[in-house]
Motif scaffolding. Structure first.
Motif, PDB file in Angstrom:
ATOM      1  N   UNK A 169       0.840  -1.205   0.000  1.00  0.00           N
ATOM      2  CA  UNK A 169       0.000   0.000   0.000  1.00  0.00           C
ATOM      3  C   UNK A 169       0.872   1.251   0.000  1.00  0.00           C
ATOM      4  N   UNK A 170       1.983   1.175   0.740  1.00  0.00           N
ATOM      5  CA  UNK A 170       2.904   2.309   0.853  1.00  0.00           C
ATOM      6  C   UNK A 170       3.512   2.661  -0.502  1.00  0.00           C
ATOM      7  N   UNK A 223       0.833   4.022  -2.867  1.00  0.00           N
ATOM      8  CA  UNK A 223       0.440   5.394  -2.520  1.00  0.00           C
ATOM      9  C   UNK A 223       1.474   6.388  -3.037  1.00  0.00           C
ATOM     10  N   UNK A 224       2.751   6.072  -2.808  1.00  0.00           N
ATOM     11  CA  UNK A 224       3.812   6.977  -3.230  1.00  0.00           C
ATOM     12  C   UNK A 224       3.815   7.146  -4.748  1.00  0.00           C
ATOM     13  N   UNK A 225       3.649   6.006  -5.463  1.00  0.00           N
ATOM     14  CA  UNK A 225       3.712   6.123  -6.915  1.00  0.00           C
ATOM     15  C   UNK A 225       2.441   6.786  -7.471  1.00  0.00           C
ATOM     16  N   UNK A 226       1.334   6.749  -6.718  1.00  0.00           N
ATOM     17  CA  UNK A 226       0.117   7.443  -7.147  1.00  0.00           C
ATOM     18  C   UNK A 226       0.112   8.899  -6.689  1.00  0.00           C
ATOM     19  N   UNK A 227       1.139   9.290  -5.914  1.00  0.00           N
ATOM     20  CA  UNK A 227       1.224  10.655  -5.441  1.00  0.00           C
ATOM     21  C   UNK A 227       0.224  10.996  -4.344  1.00  0.00           C
ATOM     22  N   UNK A 278       1.235   1.766   9.789  1.00  0.00           N
ATOM     23  CA  UNK A 278       1.752   0.736   8.904  1.00  0.00           C
ATOM     24  C   UNK A 278       2.459  -0.328   9.711  1.00  0.00           C
ATOM     25  N   UNK A 279       2.270  -1.581   9.318  1.00  0.00           N
ATOM     26  CA  UNK A 279       2.955  -2.684   9.992  1.00  0.00           C
ATOM     27  C   UNK A 279       4.307  -2.953   9.348  1.00  0.00           C
ATOM     28  N   UNK A 280       4.651  -2.137   8.354  1.00  0.00           N
ATOM     29  CA  UNK A 280       5.927  -2.309   7.669  1.00  0.00           C
ATOM     30  C   UNK A 280       7.012  -1.534   8.412  1.00  0.00           C
ATOM     31  N   UNK A 281       8.211  -2.101   8.424  1.00  0.00           N
ATOM     32  CA  UNK A 281       9.345  -1.365   8.978  1.00  0.00           C
ATOM     33  C   UNK A 281      10.608  -1.751   8.210  1.00  0.00           C
ATOM     34  N   UNK A 282      11.717  -1.029   8.463  1.00  0.00           N
ATOM     35  CA  UNK A 282      12.907  -1.181   7.614  1.00  0.00           C
ATOM     36  C   UNK A 282      13.908  -2.235   8.060  1.00  0.00           C
ATOM     37  N   UNK A 283      13.794  -2.674   9.293  1.00  0.00           N
ATOM     38  CA  UNK A 283      14.778  -3.657   9.761  1.00  0.00           C
ATOM     39  C   UNK A 283      14.070  -4.746  10.546  1.00  0.00           C
ATOM     40  N   UNK A 284      14.329  -5.987  10.178  1.00  0.00           N
ATOM     41  CA  UNK A 284      13.685  -7.135  10.810  1.00  0.00           C
ATOM     42  C   UNK A 284      14.752  -8.111  11.277  1.00  0.00           C
TER      43      UNK A 284
END
Ligand code: ZN
Length: 403
Positions: free
Chosen positions: A26-27, A30-34, A41-47
């Motif tokens: 979704x992230x 959203x960014x590419x649709x502007x 968000x349940x997303x993060x950069x380090x797991x």
């Protein structure tokens, strides 16, 4: 979704990863649709994936990487990412996706130099995919210096970069790093689930699959190897006869020597398969003529030496890993003996040698068995501290002696 099929018995982790992949998708959309990205968000950069060997840490990381790169058109229709078949999923799973770097080392440690290279790569924007993903399968092998290099990258990641670190346990990872990662714990999959996956995916006979799953106590990779590799089965059988051979000092020393020799033989085989080819390739790349005897161009000695050192370290590690596997099998033997002595009703891993287990169980008591298990653990610890293998294994077999 198909991308999670290889994860066995990890429903909770799978649900968390699927939710994160959904939000990640979704992230990016959203960014590419502007439009502004979703707030929560349940997303993060380090797991950080931890779990006992064989629980599927790297399988989970890979599956998540594939779900992040999924480009299936079904997603736009409300489907979940992770179809397993689109270009993004497929190339990630087979290891050829341009924006997924899978780092698996056959060395004992990952140094500053390699880590700097990874960090540099992590700063790039994805070339074709939706995310730049770096899977570090052996995060427990980072040296302290390498950990510090990585720390900065994990603290301030590029907007589309995701680090997926794998390690046996939290304690194996530098505290500064693990505190910046979202932590997922995998569990040892149930024996029945492992047997099921061997039948379903590898087409192994149900009876063979069940025996291999039971013998390896939920370690998928080892179970598969045991079910498909005759040499592995015979090696294991030899290890499991060891407790019957340590009646006197001579028997102990001989058994120790054989264990160490078998591990060295394993390392030699791997070296023969890989080293020669690797050396030839490097020589060719450096512009040497064919054949081992031909002259090397000036200034290339250092690079060749580096490769030799690397190969030597790999041999050491292969030998140690192979010895460790044998010691795990041996621990399993005495755990079975203990279960019989205590009448605890625990499932016996080595049902096929029940008579041997009974014999040892009757000849001693549970305290003695516990001390034997401790001796094996002490041997594994000694090997971890780089004690000479023969010395460590001899001390162990002497401690396993009857009486
Ligand atoms: Zn896909």
């Amino acid at each position: 979704m198909p991308v999670w099929d290889d994860l066995v018995g990890q429903d909770r982790v799978q649900a968390q990863l699927a939710a994160a992949a959904r939000d990640a998708d979704a992230l990016v959309t959203a960014v590419s649709d502007g439009v502004p990205p979703p707030a929560a968000s349940k997303m993060t950069h380090a797991w950080l994936f931890t779990g006992p060997p064989g629980s599927g840490r790297s399988t989970a990381a890979r599956a998540f990487a594939a779900a992040l790169q999924c480009t299936s058109p079904d997603r736009a229709l409300g489907g979940e990412p992770g179809c397993g078949f689109c270009e993004g999923c497929h190339t990630t799973l087979v290891g050829t996706h341009a924006d997924v770097e899978i780092v698996r080392t056959d060395l004992l440690s990952i140094g500053v130099k390699e880590t700097r290279e990874l960090v540099r790569r992590a700063q790039l924007s994805p070339a074709v995919g939706r995310w730049q993903v770096i899977v570090l399968e052996d995060a427990d092998r980072l040296t302290e210096g390498a950990g510090n290099v990585l720390l900065k990258a994990v603290e301030e990641p590029a907007p589309r970069t995701v680090w997926l670190l794998c390690a046996p346990s939290l304690e194996d990872v530098l505290p500064t790093i693990r505190s910046r990662c979202r932590h997922l714990t995998l569990r040892t999959p149930p024996v029945a689930a492992v047997a099921d996956v061997l039948v379903r995916r590898d087409g192994i006979e149900p009876a063979v699959a069940a025996a291999a799953a039971r013998a390896t106590q939920g370690h998928i990779g080892r179970a598969r190897r045991l079910a498909t590799d005759e040499a592995a089965r015979s090696r294991r059988a030899t290890v499991l006869r060891l407790p019957l051979r340590v009646d006197d000092v001579g028997g102990c020393l001989k058994a120790a020597q054989e264990l160490v020799d078998a591990a060295a033989e394993d390392a030699k085989q791997v070296a023969e398969e890989v080293d020669t080819k690797e050396t030839e390739e490097l020589r060719a790349a450096l512009g040497a003529g064919a054949g081992a005897g031909s002259r090397m161009p000036r200034g290339t000695a250092g690079v060749m030496k580096e490769l030799e050192d690397r190969q030597k370290r790999r041999r050491t590690r292969t030998q140690r890993d192979s010895l460790d596997l044998a010691l795990i099998d041996l621990t399993g033997f005495y755990r079975d003996v203990l279960a019989l002595q205590l009448g605890s009703g625990l499932a016996i891993a080595n049902e096929e040698i029940r008579a041997d287990l009974d014999r040892i169980a009757r000849a001693s008591g549970p305290e003695r068995t516990l001390r034997r298990i401790e001796a094996i653990i002490a041997c594994r610890d000694a090997l971890d501290r780089n004690v000479a293998p023969l010395l460590a294994v001899e001390a162990m077999t002497m401690a396993l002696r009857a009486g």
